[in-house]
Write a protein that holds these residues in place. Structure first.
Motif, mmCIF file in Angstrom:
data_model
loop_
_atom_site.group_PDB
_atom_site.id
_atom_site.type_symbol
_atom_site.label_atom_id
_atom_site.label_comp_id
_atom_site.label_asym_id
_atom_site.label_seq_id
_atom_site.Cartn_x
_atom_site.Cartn_y
_atom_site.Cartn_z
ATOM 1 N N ALA A 14 1.330 7.602 12.930
ATOM 2 C CA ALA A 14 0.508 6.542 12.617
ATOM 3 C C ALA A 14 -0.715 6.977 12.083
ATOM 4 O O ALA A 14 -1.442 8.005 12.325
ATOM 5 C CB ALA A 14 0.374 5.532 13.660
ATOM 6 N N LYS A 15 -1.157 6.267 10.938
ATOM 7 C CA LYS A 15 -2.378 6.624 10.162
ATOM 8 C C LYS A 15 -3.060 5.433 9.570
ATOM 9 O O LYS A 15 -2.359 4.399 9.003
ATOM 10 C CB LYS A 15 -2.119 7.658 9.037
ATOM 11 C CG LYS A 15 -3.290 7.851 8.178
ATOM 12 C CD LYS A 15 -4.191 8.808 8.833
ATOM 13 C CE LYS A 15 -5.446 9.284 8.008
ATOM 14 N NZ LYS A 15 -6.478 9.900 8.468
ATOM 15 N N ARG A 16 -4.432 5.435 9.916
ATOM 16 C CA ARG A 16 -5.082 4.224 9.348
ATOM 17 C C ARG A 16 -6.076 4.608 8.422
ATOM 18 O O ARG A 16 -6.823 5.428 8.813
ATOM 19 C CB ARG A 16 -5.848 3.127 10.521
ATOM 20 C CG ARG A 16 -4.620 2.373 11.114
ATOM 21 C CD ARG A 16 -5.741 1.570 12.310
ATOM 22 N NE ARG A 16 -4.943 0.465 12.597
ATOM 23 C CZ ARG A 16 -4.942 -0.643 12.322
ATOM 24 N NH1 ARG A 16 -5.189 -0.661 10.695
ATOM 25 N NH2 ARG A 16 -4.363 -1.749 12.469
ATOM 26 N N LYS A 18 -9.385 2.925 7.516
ATOM 27 C CA LYS A 18 -10.180 1.716 7.912
ATOM 28 C C LYS A 18 -9.253 0.264 8.478
ATOM 29 O O LYS A 18 -8.606 0.512 9.503
ATOM 30 C CB LYS A 18 -11.043 1.298 6.881
ATOM 31 C CG LYS A 18 -12.374 2.239 6.703
ATOM 32 C CD LYS A 18 -13.191 1.747 5.561
ATOM 33 C CE LYS A 18 -14.210 2.984 5.453
ATOM 34 N NZ LYS A 18 -15.292 2.512 4.371
ATOM 35 N N VAL A 19 -9.161 -0.554 7.711
ATOM 36 C CA VAL A 19 -8.383 -1.785 8.135
ATOM 37 C C VAL A 19 -6.970 -1.457 7.505
ATOM 38 O O VAL A 19 -5.972 -2.365 7.955
ATOM 39 C CB VAL A 19 -8.865 -3.032 7.807
ATOM 40 C CG1 VAL A 19 -10.253 -3.207 8.622
ATOM 41 C CG2 VAL A 19 -8.991 -3.154 6.205
ATOM 42 N N THR A 20 -6.732 -0.680 6.464
ATOM 43 C CA THR A 20 -5.236 -0.524 6.078
ATOM 44 C C THR A 20 -4.436 0.504 6.770
ATOM 45 O O THR A 20 -4.819 1.548 7.124
ATOM 46 C CB THR A 20 -5.441 0.022 4.423
ATOM 47 O OG1 THR A 20 -6.237 -0.764 3.522
ATOM 48 C CG2 THR A 20 -4.174 0.028 3.970
ATOM 49 N N GLU A 21 -3.250 -0.068 7.344
ATOM 50 C CA GLU A 21 -2.391 0.668 8.031
ATOM 51 C C GLU A 21 -1.272 1.174 6.996
ATOM 52 O O GLU A 21 -0.369 0.635 6.342
ATOM 53 C CB GLU A 21 -1.624 -0.322 8.942
ATOM 54 C CG GLU A 21 -0.967 0.337 9.902
ATOM 55 C CD GLU A 21 -0.217 -0.166 11.140
ATOM 56 O OE1 GLU A 21 -0.405 -0.062 12.230
ATOM 57 O OE2 GLU A 21 0.280 -1.418 10.681
ATOM 58 N N ALA A 24 3.121 3.370 10.322
ATOM 59 C CA ALA A 24 3.335 2.754 11.544
ATOM 60 C C ALA A 24 4.598 3.112 12.208
ATOM 61 O O ALA A 24 5.512 2.754 11.791
ATOM 62 C CB ALA A 24 3.034 1.343 11.118
#
Length: 169
Positions: A14-16, A18-21, A24
């Motif tokens: 998983a990597k984000r 800021k608010v953008t994923e 997942a």
């Protein structure tokens, strides 16, 4: 039936940003001896998944090399009388190896003899491997040399460390 062995296996990446994923729950598995291809549309986070996998491999390489070098610290600790001697001797051993490697300086700018020493320095191979794993680049040769050096360091320092330990216990 034989169990499947994987050269690379990662689950739940998983990597984000800021608010953008970006990723997942991505699973990657590459069988030993196989070639893995990532297919998908632009913006599907294929590059992000590969960068995460390379970063994990870089961290694993550092742990393996640190475990190998720790045998030298065990030997120094067994042979030295007190903590100050261990620290002084360990620093004397590690200082030239670290500062004559490609970790802090471009090897091509060093004088001839120092350049020759840097080319065979195990920290040079380790820092090159880690750098190229994180940034992308030719990784096979420095990773293999790092693993060979880690095995060599372990073979040199582990037996006398264990003998010194047994003699004290």
């Amino acid at each position: 039936m034989c169990p499947t062995t994987y050269a690379l296996q990662a689950e739940g990446l998983a990597k984000r940003f800021k608010v953008t994923e970006a990723l997942a729950g991505v699973d990657l598995a590459a069988r030993t001896g196989s070639v893995l291809g990532l297919l998908g549309p632009n913006g599907a986070a294929k590059t992000t998944a590969v960068r995460i996998a390379r970063s994990l491999l870089g961290a694993l390489l550092l742990v393996v090399f640190a475990a190998a070098v720790s045998w030298s610290a065990v030997l120094i600790g067994m042979l030295a009388g007190d903590a100050e001697k261990v620290q002084a001797f360990g620093f004397t051993l590690i200082f030239p190896i670290t500062f004559t490697s490609s970790a802090f300086v471009v090897v091509d700018t060093l004088p001839g003899r120092l350049q020759a020493f840097s080319d065979v320095n195990p920290v040079t191979h380790l820092s090159d491997a880690f750098r190229w794993l994180l940034l992308g680049g030719p990784v096979i040769e420095p990773v293999m040399w790092s693993l060979v050096r880690a095995a060599g360091i372990t073979l040199v320092f582990c037996p006398p460390s264990m003998r010194a330990y047994r003699a004290k216990v």
